[in-house]
Structure formats: C-alpha cells, structure tokens
Design an enzyme around this catalytic site. Structure first.
Site, PDB file in Angstrom:
ATOM      1  N   ARG A 239       0.861  -1.189   0.000  1.00 44.29           N
ATOM      2  CA  ARG A 239       0.000   0.000   0.000  1.00 44.29           C
ATOM      3  C   ARG A 239       0.890   1.229   0.000  1.00 44.29           C
ATOM      4  O   ARG A 239       1.947   1.244   0.652  1.00 44.29           O
ATOM      5  CB  ARG A 239      -0.910   0.019   1.243  1.00 44.29           C
ATOM      6  CG  ARG A 239      -2.034  -1.007   1.219  1.00 44.29           C
ATOM      7  CD  ARG A 239      -3.086  -0.692   0.142  1.00 44.29           C
ATOM      8  NE  ARG A 239      -4.165  -1.668   0.118  1.00 44.29           N
ATOM      9  CZ  ARG A 239      -4.182  -2.785  -0.609  1.00 44.29           C
ATOM     10  NH1 ARG A 239      -3.164  -3.085  -1.400  1.00 44.29           N
ATOM     11  NH2 ARG A 239      -5.234  -3.590  -0.561  1.00 44.29           N
ATOM     12  N   GLU A 268      -4.420   7.229  -4.838  1.00 41.79           N
ATOM     13  CA  GLU A 268      -4.666   6.513  -6.102  1.00 41.79           C
ATOM     14  C   GLU A 268      -6.008   6.941  -6.670  1.00 41.79           C
ATOM     15  O   GLU A 268      -6.967   7.055  -5.916  1.00 41.79           O
ATOM     16  CB  GLU A 268      -4.654   5.003  -5.856  1.00 41.79           C
ATOM     17  CG  GLU A 268      -3.286   4.523  -5.402  1.00 41.79           C
ATOM     18  CD  GLU A 268      -3.217   3.013  -5.153  1.00 41.79           C
ATOM     19  OE1 GLU A 268      -4.228   2.314  -5.375  1.00 41.79           O
ATOM     20  OE2 GLU A 268      -2.166   2.547  -4.721  1.00 41.79           O
ATOM     21  N   HIS A 287      -1.627  -0.046  -9.655  1.00 42.63           N
ATOM     22  CA  HIS A 287      -2.125  -1.002  -8.660  1.00 42.63           C
ATOM     23  C   HIS A 287      -2.758  -2.238  -9.326  1.00 42.63           C
ATOM     24  O   HIS A 287      -3.954  -2.507  -9.186  1.00 42.63           O
ATOM     25  CB  HIS A 287      -3.134  -0.316  -7.719  1.00 42.63           C
ATOM     26  CG  HIS A 287      -3.294  -1.045  -6.415  1.00 42.63           C
ATOM     27  ND1 HIS A 287      -3.691  -0.439  -5.260  1.00 42.63           N
ATOM     28  CD2 HIS A 287      -3.120  -2.351  -6.091  1.00 42.63           C
ATOM     29  CE1 HIS A 287      -3.746  -1.318  -4.268  1.00 42.63           C
ATOM     30  NE2 HIS A 287      -3.399  -2.494  -4.767  1.00 42.63           N
TER      31      HIS A 287
HETATM   32  C1  DGY Z   1      -4.737  -6.563  -2.729  1.00 43.61           C
HETATM   33  O1  DGY Z   1      -5.526  -7.396  -3.200  1.00 43.61           O
HETATM   34  O2  DGY Z   1      -4.887  -6.075  -1.611  1.00 43.61           O
HETATM   35  C2  DGY Z   1      -3.512  -6.184  -3.479  1.00 43.61           C
HETATM   36  O3  DGY Z   1      -3.317  -4.827  -3.475  1.00 43.61           O
HETATM   37  C3  DGY Z   1      -3.412  -6.830  -4.844  1.00 43.61           C
HETATM   38  O4  DGY Z   1      -3.026  -5.995  -5.863  1.00 43.61           O
END
Ligand code: DGY
Length: 322
Positions: A239, A268, A287
């Site tokens: 993250r 984002e 992402h």
């Molecule tokens: C999630 O699923 O939390 C991840 O960020 C996968 O990209």
C-alpha cells in the site's frame, strides 16, 4: 417475498452477475472505470444485506451505520485497510477478503516490477518505440543484475513467500523481515530472518509487502532510504501509505537509492503530474498486483461465495479476523 439485496460498487462483467439475479436483487454501480459515488453508496446500502466492495471504496463507520440490514462486506482484495473492520464487527457485520488465490499472481507482478526497474525495461521499450535507437553501444540502457543479488522482503505473508520462491530461481540471497519468524519458509526457501534495519542496509532489492496499518504508516521514510545501498532498488506492491513519498522522491533525486518500482501510491490514482512519475528510474503501475484475468475472476467468485454463505447463515470461506 422481497429478495435479499447485494450492492456491488463497480460494474462487473455480466457472466458473474447474471446467474445470481434469480435469487438475489442485484444493484450494481454503472461504471467499470469510475468508483461508485458516496451518495449512491449511502442510498443503496440502506436496504442491502451484502456489500461487494473494491479496495478503493472507503467503507467507514458512517456507511456501515446506514446499512441497517447489512450482514457482510466482501472486499475484492486481500488488503482491507479501506474498511473499518472493527466498526463492522461491532455491528455484527462479517468482513471477507480474497487471500491466497491472488498470491502467485501478485508475486509474478511484483517480481516483474523488480526486473523491469532493474533492467530498465520500460525506458528501453520506449526508446525503441520513439525511434531513438540509432546504434548499439556497450552500456546502452545498461541496468543492474538481479541474479545472485540480495533481496530483502519486508512482510513475509503468502505473497512475500511467493516472491521469495521466485527469487530462488535467480540464485538470490533471500532476507526477510516480518512480525513473526517463518521457520518453515526459512527452511523451504533458504530465507534468512533479519531485523528491519539490517535488512534495508544489506539488500540490493528492498521489497515492501507489509499490510498498511497504523504501525506501518510511513515505515519507509528519510532515514530508511538513507540507510539503503546507493545501488538499491525499492519495490512497493503493498500500500502506498507505507511509504513517505516525499522522502522517496528526495532519495531518488539525490541518488541515495538507484530506482523504485511502484504499484501503489498514497493517493490513487496518482496524478500524471506527480514528480515521482517524471523520474526515469521510477517504474510506476496502476495497482495491478492481482490483475490477471484468471485471478480477478477467481476473486470475484470468492466474494460471491462468501456473500452467499453469510446470507445463508454459514461460515464464509475467508473472513477477516482482527
Ligand atoms: C490486494 O488485493 O490487496 C492487493 O493490493 C493486490 O493488488
């Protein structure tokens, strides 16, 4: 009799949703690209029994309180930092995520990002497409080796382990830092446990896979980047907020580290004007860690399976436990 309502916060392909329509009332946001508006969510959650959410939706206490009939929130991600799980549980709402089935796909992406950054793949591909390639030369777009280097994985969950497995194929020295030791993984993968400080000092590739929590907020800041090797490449696929982006930018600008591969950002989508995106030694992705057709399809099916189970009063397959 009124059918049980499932609220879906993003437009999903019909093949997943149509089979459910006989049994459930499905209310779905009408865009694949744009997130559901808060007004839509607030209005539609009122009589919904299930909320199928995306990692970009803030599922906070206010929204959960409006969902008077809400029994389950199924998040299309392994991460669930967008959901106030404590508030949900206090209201008797079960929260589910999609662990395990995305581990290999996310590890593939993370390792590709590491390789793309080290070997300057994006820069090189653009160079050719823009017609800049005029002659071969010994150090033209020369990057850094991956094989036989040291990878340091911060956050040795299932995805971290899957990244370590890939690193074994490149004869890498594998270091990891985690809240708890993973003795079985150490044995199986030849990984060595290190404290956080020595891991970031000794790794050629520092790969961040730790979940975002109040404790990991800004974990990578000015002093952490200063401790890394000047040749180090930092990769983040967990993250964005685990990183202080201003500190990362400064470290890249003054050459404290050599490059960064980023799949996630504090905000984002990141603005195209963000200074991090102007640096040639940054590879940035939107992402897409778990974004393969196979895995996203399996994640959608798992969310619906969890919803169905909770509605039927059964234990879901993958409940978030805090
Ligand atoms: C999630 O699923 O939390 C991840 O960020 C996968 O990209």
């Amino acid at each position: 009799m009124n059918r049980v309502k499932i609220l879906i916060t993003r437009k999903l392909p019909e093949e997943f949703v149509n089979p459910l329509k006989d049994e459930y009332e499905i209310v779905m946001w009408n865009s694949e690209e744009q997130p559901a508006s808060i007004d839509f969510l607030k209005k539609e959650v009122e009589d919904a029994s299930a909320l199928f959410s995306m990692l970009s939706d803030p599922i906070n206490e206010e929204l959960l309180s409006l969902g008077k009939k809400l029994k389950v929130v199924a998040n299309l991600a392994v991460g669930y930092d967008n959901i106030d799980v404590k508030a949900a549980n206090q209201k008797g709402i079960t929260v589910c995520n999609t662990p395990d089935i995305l581990s290999d796909t996310t590890a593939d992406l993370t390792f590709s990002l590491l390789m793309a950054t080290a070997r300057r793949i994006v820069e090189a591909a653009e160079y050719v497409k823009q017609g800049k390639w005029e002659s071969w030369s010994p150090f033209l777009l020369a990057g850094r080796d991956i094989h036989h280097k040291t990878i340091g994985i911060v956050g040795m969950g299932k995805i971290g382990e899957a990244i370590a497995k890939r690193a074994t194929g490149f004869d890498m020295e594998i270091l990891y830092y985690n809240r708890s030791r993973k003795l079985e993984a150490e044995e199986r993968l030849g990984a060595h446990y290190r404290d956080f400080d020595s891991l970031i000092k000794d790794s050629d590739f520092v790969v961040c896979m730790t979940p975002f929590t109040p404790e990991t907020k800004g974990l990578f800041g000015e002093s952490e980047f200063r401790k890394m090797k000047r040749t180090a490449i930092f990769v983040n696929a967990s993250r964005g907020a685990v990183v202080d982006e201003d500190a990362l930018l400064a470290a890249l600008e003054v050459g404290e580290i050599a490059g960064a591969g980023l799949d996630v950002f504090v905000k984002e989508p990141i603005s195209g004007e963000h200074p991090l995106l102007k640096l040639p030694n940054v590879v940035a992705l939107p992402h897409i860690g778990s974004a393969s057709i196979e895995t996203r399809s399996a994640m959608i099916e798992l969310c619906f399976e969890n919803i169905r189970r909770v509605i039927q009063g059964k234990q879901p397959k993958t409940e978030v436990k805090i």
